[in-house]
Motif scaffolding. Structure first.
Motif, short mmCIF file in Angstrom:
data_model
loop_
_atom_site.label_atom_id
_atom_site.label_comp_id
_atom_site.label_asym_id
_atom_site.label_seq_id
_atom_site.Cartn_x
_atom_site.Cartn_y
_atom_site.Cartn_z
N LYS A 1 -2.66 -0.33 -7.47
CA LYS A 1 -2.85 -0.68 -6.07
C LYS A 1 -2.74 -2.19 -5.90
CE LYS A 1 -3.98 3.62 -5.09
NZ LYS A 1 -3.15 4.48 -4.24
N GLY A 2 -2.44 -2.60 -4.69
CA GLY A 2 -2.43 -4.02 -4.41
C GLY A 2 -1.11 -4.67 -4.72
N ARG A 3 -1.13 -6.00 -4.74
CA ARG A 3 0.11 -6.76 -4.84
C ARG A 3 0.66 -6.86 -6.25
NH1 ARG A 3 0.25 -11.47 -0.27
NH2 ARG A 3 -0.28 -10.11 1.47
N ASN A 4 -0.08 -6.36 -7.24
CA ASN A 4 0.43 -6.35 -8.62
C ASN A 4 1.08 -5.02 -8.96
OD1 ASN A 4 -0.39 -8.96 -9.29
ND2 ASN A 4 -2.47 -8.28 -9.68
N MET A 5 1.40 -4.24 -7.91
CA MET A 5 1.90 -2.90 -8.13
C MET A 5 3.19 -2.88 -8.94
SD MET A 5 4.44 -0.85 -6.69
CE MET A 5 4.63 -1.85 -5.23
N PHE A 6 4.15 -3.75 -8.61
CA PHE A 6 5.40 -3.79 -9.37
C PHE A 6 5.13 -4.17 -10.83
CE2 PHE A 6 7.69 -4.16 -5.26
CZ PHE A 6 8.68 -3.23 -5.48
N LEU A 7 4.25 -5.15 -11.02
CA LEU A 7 3.93 -5.59 -12.38
C LEU A 7 3.22 -4.48 -13.15
CD1 LEU A 7 4.02 -7.93 -14.38
CD2 LEU A 7 1.84 -8.72 -13.46
N ASP A 8 2.30 -3.78 -12.49
CA ASP A 8 1.60 -2.67 -13.13
C ASP A 8 2.59 -1.60 -13.57
OD1 ASP A 8 -0.78 -3.92 -12.77
OD2 ASP A 8 -1.32 -2.82 -10.95
N TRP A 9 3.57 -1.34 -12.71
CA TRP A 9 4.58 -0.33 -13.05
C TRP A 9 5.39 -0.76 -14.27
CZ3 TRP A 9 9.93 -1.53 -11.88
CH2 TRP A 9 10.82 -0.57 -12.36
N ARG A 10 5.78 -2.04 -14.31
CA ARG A 10 6.59 -2.50 -15.43
C ARG A 10 5.82 -2.43 -16.74
NH1 ARG A 10 7.25 -7.01 -11.86
NH2 ARG A 10 8.89 -6.54 -10.35
N CYS A 11 4.52 -2.67 -16.66
CA CYS A 11 3.70 -2.69 -17.88
C CYS A 11 3.14 -1.31 -18.24
CB CYS A 11 2.53 -3.67 -17.70
SG CYS A 11 3.05 -5.38 -17.43
N SER A 12 3.36 -0.34 -17.39
CA SER A 12 2.80 0.99 -17.62
C SER A 12 3.42 1.63 -18.86
CB SER A 12 3.04 1.88 -16.41
OG SER A 12 2.64 3.21 -16.67
N LYS A 13 2.58 2.27 -19.68
CA LYS A 13 3.06 2.94 -20.89
C LYS A 13 3.52 4.36 -20.59
CE LYS A 13 0.07 0.27 -23.98
NZ LYS A 13 -1.03 0.32 -24.97
N ARG B 1 0.83 -1.21 0.00
CA ARG B 1 0.00 0.00 0.00
C ARG B 1 0.86 1.26 0.00
NH1 ARG B 1 -4.12 0.87 4.88
NH2 ARG B 1 -2.16 1.37 5.92
N GLU B 2 1.96 1.22 0.76
CA GLU B 2 2.86 2.37 0.79
C GLU B 2 3.46 2.62 -0.60
OE1 GLU B 2 3.70 4.49 3.23
OE2 GLU B 2 2.30 3.57 4.63
N LEU B 3 3.89 1.56 -1.24
CA LEU B 3 4.51 1.72 -2.57
C LEU B 3 3.49 2.20 -3.60
CD1 LEU B 3 6.81 -1.44 -2.73
CD2 LEU B 3 7.51 0.93 -2.39
N SER B 4 2.26 1.75 -3.47
CA SER B 4 1.24 2.14 -4.45
C SER B 4 0.95 3.64 -4.40
CB SER B 4 -0.05 1.34 -4.23
OG SER B 4 -0.64 1.68 -2.99
N SER B 5 1.27 4.29 -3.25
CA SER B 5 1.03 5.73 -3.14
C SER B 5 1.97 6.53 -4.03
CB SER B 5 1.17 6.18 -1.68
OG SER B 5 2.52 6.03 -1.25
N LEU B 6 3.00 5.88 -4.58
CA LEU B 6 3.89 6.57 -5.51
C LEU B 6 3.20 6.84 -6.84
CD1 LEU B 6 7.17 4.52 -4.95
CD2 LEU B 6 6.85 6.93 -4.39
N PHE B 7 2.13 6.12 -7.10
CA PHE B 7 1.47 6.21 -8.40
C PHE B 7 0.24 7.10 -8.32
CE2 PHE B 7 3.73 2.25 -8.15
CZ PHE B 7 4.37 2.16 -9.37
N ALA B 8 0.06 7.86 -9.37
CA ALA B 8 -1.13 8.71 -9.44
C ALA B 8 -2.36 7.91 -9.78
CB ALA B 8 -0.91 9.82 -10.47
N GLU B 9 -2.18 6.86 -10.64
CA GLU B 9 -3.32 6.07 -11.08
C GLU B 9 -3.78 5.14 -9.96
OE1 GLU B 9 -0.38 6.01 -12.46
OE2 GLU B 9 -0.50 6.73 -14.53
N THR B 10 -5.05 5.07 -9.78
CA THR B 10 -5.61 4.19 -8.74
C THR B 10 -5.47 2.73 -9.11
OG1 THR B 10 -7.79 4.36 -9.77
CG2 THR B 10 -7.29 5.91 -8.00
N SER B 11 -5.20 2.44 -10.39
CA SER B 11 -5.08 1.03 -10.80
C SER B 11 -3.82 0.40 -10.24
CB SER B 11 -5.06 0.93 -12.33
OG SER B 11 -3.96 1.65 -12.86
#
Length: 757
Positions: A328-340, A316-326
């Motif tokens: 969030k959760g345990r896929n946060m690192f994966l979401d970041w890697r796949c982010s365009k 949850r702490e790491l997810s606050s680095l992101f502006a997008e609400t998507s």
């Protein structure tokens, strides 16, 4: 008419759905000859280079040697921009032979002091990154020469094991020789003194990432002078003056990320850093006992900054680095890697976080402190699995090693934590590890196989590994030319082969032959791989069908070779156990006789009964016991000095484990079927130790000791010895009080035959 080849390809149909179709390609376009053979040398150069890029260095070299065209392509600059030499013997001669291909080498990974000494002979003056491990014996002189020859160096990492012989003098040399340095991470330096740090501040203006990890002393005040630093880690470093740190480091103008994990920092210093630093965004303080014990930390204000600690929700702490609400959760690192839409500063923070988290989690798993079960189950396992998907290979490796380590609670007895192992399984860890194991990167193969091996100690995880196709993958890795990969794969097969339901699958996957081949391939200098291979074969040999497969592919010869020649007790024990299991199937197959007929087998087992290691003696005695059921083997064991050796063993094991006592008495029981051997056992003094073993508290020992005494009682002289040595009361006691029906029966028979004469 031109013959056509139909090849499956993917194409998009309606709604961009991917469907299978067929692409027709003219035969001439692929350079196929009329007879249907492929002329591989006519493939386009870029296709061949792409093929080479998917292979490890050994396979590239083999493929390059096939023809002149591929030799030229195999030396292409793009194939030699990075080199991982950790799994290979890398000395001056090897470096010299590679030098012609390393002109454009930019990234190098090595292992050990010998490899470090050889680096300069690569003549890779364009090197940008050097990463080394097993660096305990690397000296200031070696490191100074390396950096002097590579002035373009931008990244230098040595660890995670301690660099015990490197001092601040070497750090000064790094600063003077490498003005373009951007990243410096060193582990286990005894004293990082002020002059060394000031040299970095003066001569390395682009140095943005510093890690002095697990050091004994670091000059806190001098680090304030490195104004270029953006990411700083002192994880595991002792003797830090946190009051000085909190009053000075907040002045670093560009500091974004600070890692103080595994230190004795307290809440006061944490609060001051969070409140005073204008640039700081992330403060990582995992596994800091003083901090975690202070109740005031729960009310500490972070001022919008991230504080990562064991008591915080890290995802949850790491997810606050992101502006997008998507995100969030345990896929946060994966979401970041796949982010365009990637932000450069965010990318740097996340890349650094992956590195320091993987390092800290691994170090924490290795030390295995008490009280972290809740953390591992709720966050730690998920973090490691997420980090395994990193684009940084060293992060992936450490995460896999962390998984292999954190589940183990007793390394000596191969015990793992069931909850942790099943947490990995529930979160999809088995599939992730198997995917890593299929990578062409041998470092990833090795660490993934190690994790699978450790996790497979748990029967539920072993079942999941098998169902996911893990047995085929591990059997394939066991054929690797890389000893470290083969060793971990053999360990995985060893643990999987404990389950009866997996043995046939291992044999069907070619695992038996792969394990036997390992013994021949690494017959010298590979104790770890030999022990694992022999251990797996021992488990497999307990199955009737698998035991026949072991014999067919040369397993008897391989195991006897180990029993005869290997001096490492772990290998000796597993080889003897494997031979015992091969000989345990009676008349159902011919392996008992085959082992006995193998040159030197019986002599080697007799010799192993004299080993100083109890486990070796136990398994050797067990093998001789099983082999003694064959008439020819029985006499051959005696001829090889087996009677004397086993009597001596029985005399010495009064305080040994019940397993050794049972097998020592059992082997004498088997030999005593022969009248000549029975007489020899009595003459060598075998009666007294058997009577002593009959008084054991273990039922299994009762049976074998009584059985041996029964056979000996057929001989009049032995019967008298049994009486004289106090055997009658011992046998009477067995008849009346042993919980084993077989022991009571054998004792009664012995008494009957003794007094029948």
């Amino acid at each position: 008419m031109t013959r056509r080849v139909r090849r499956k390809v993917a194409k998009k149909g309606k709604d961009d759905a991917v469907s299978l179709s067929y692409l027709e390609i003219e035969v001439e376009d692929l350079g196929l000859e009329r007879n249907g053979d492929v002329d591989w040398t006519s493939l386009p150069d870029d296709t061949v280079i792409q093929l080479f890029s998917c292979l490890n260095y050994r396979d590239r070299a083999s493929l390059s040697s096939t023809c002149k065209t591929w030799r030229v392509l195999g030396a292409s600059q793009c194939l030699w921009s990075s080199l991982d030499l950790r799994a290979h013997k890398f000395d001056t001669a090897t470096a010299t032979s590679l030098a012609s291909r390393c002109v454009y080498l930019q990234k190098l990974r090595f292992r050990g002091a010998e490899s470090a000494d050889a680096i300069i002979h690569l003549q890779a003056k364009n090197l940008r990154e050097i990463s080394g491990d097993y660096c305990r014996k690397i000296t200031d002189a070696t490191l100074s020469v390396i950096v002097a020859r590579h002035e373009a160096l931008e990244s230098l990492q040595l660890g995670p094991d301690f660099c015990e012989r490197i001092t601040g003098d070497a750090i000064k040399a790094i600063a003077l020789c490498c003005p373009k340095l951007k990243k410096l991470r060193l582990s286990g330096i005894k004293d990082v003194y002020a002059d060394a740090i000031n040299a970095l501040a003066k001569h390395c203006p682009t140095l943005v990432d510093i890690g002095f990890l697990d050091c004994l002393n670091v000059d806190e005040a001098a680090l304030e002078n490195v104004s270029s630093v953006r990411f700083l880690s002192v994880a595991g470093t002792s003797n830090m003056k946190w009051d000085v740190v909190s009053h000075l480091w907040h002045k670093l103008p560009k500091l974004i990320g600070l890692d103080v994990s595994r230190t004795d920092i307290g809440s006061a210093a944490i609060s001051r850093l969070l409140s005073s630093s204008l640039s700081l965004k992330v403060l990582c303080a995992l596994n800091c006992p003083v901090l975690e014990e202070e109740t005031s930390i729960s009310t500490t204000k972070t001022n919008g900054k991230l504080l990562l600690a064991l008591f915080s929700d890290i995802f949850r702490e790491l997810s606050s680095l992101f502006a997008e609400t998507s995100n969030k959760g345990r896929n946060m690192f994966l979401d970041w890697r796949c982010s365009k839409n990637k932000d450069k500063n965010l990318n740097e923070i996340m890349t650094w976080l992956e590195w320091i988290l993987s390092h800290t989690l691994l170090r924490t798993a290795e030390s295995n402190p008490q009280g972290l079960d809740n953390f591992w189950l709720k966050q730690g396992a998920a973090l490691l699995l997420s980090l395994m998907q990193s684009s940084q290979e060293d992060v992936q490796e450490r995460a896999a090693t962390g998984l292999a380590t954190f589940v183990v609670i007793d390394d000596e007895n191969a015990s793992i934590d069931r909850g942790r192992a099943e947490a990995v399984m529930r979160d999809g860890g088995i599939r992730l590890l198997l995917n890593l194991a299929k990578s062409w990167h041998e470092g990833l193969q090795s660490e993934a196989a190690k994790a699978l091996a450790n996790l497979s100690v748990n029967a539920n995880v072993a079942k999941a590994v098998a169902e996911e196709g893990g047995i085929n993958i591990l059997a394939a890795l066991a054929r690797s030319m890389n000893r470290l990969v083969a060793e971990e794969a053999a360990g995985g097969l060893w643990n999987l082969s404990v389950g009866e339901e997996h043995k046939a699958a291992i044999a069907e996957a070619g695992g038996v032959k792969a394990l036997v081949d390992l013994i021949f391939k690494w017959s010298s200098g590979g104790d770890g791989v030999l022990e694992r291979a022999a251990g797996a074969l021992a488990n497999l040999a307990a199955d009737d069908k698998c035991s026949m497969e072991v014999a067919i592919v040369g397993g008897v010869h391989a195991l006897v070779m180990l029993a005869r020649n290997c001096k490492f007790e772990g290998v000796q024990e597993q080889a003897a156990r494997a031979l015992a299991n091969l000989a345990s199937h009676g008349d159902s197959n011919s392996n008992n006789a085959a082992v006995g007929q193998e040159a030197g087998a019986l002599e080697a087992l007799v010799q192993l009964t004299r080993s100083p290691h109890e486990g070796v003696r136990q398994e050797a005695a067990g093998a001789l016991w099983n082999l003694s059921f064959d008439d020819r083997n029985r006499e051959a064991i005696a001829a090889a000095g087996g009677v004397e050796a086993l009597v001596t063993l029985a005399q010495s094991c009064s305080n040994a484990s019940p397993g050794l006592q049972e097998r020592a008495a059992g082997a004498l029981w088997g030999l005593s079927v022969s009248e000549a051997n029975s007489i020899a056992i009595g003459r060598e003094g075998g009666v007294a130790p058997l009577i002593a073993l009959a008084r054991s508290d273990a039922e299994d020992v009762h049976e074998t000791a009584a059985g041996a005494l029964w056979n000996l009682a057929f001989n009049h002289s032995n019967a008298l010895r049994i009486v004289e040595e106090g055997g009658v009361p011992a046998l009477v006691h067995l008849c009346s009080s042993s919980l084993s029906k077989m022991a009571r029966f054998m004792a009664a028979l012995a008494l009957a035959y003794m007094f029948d004469g």
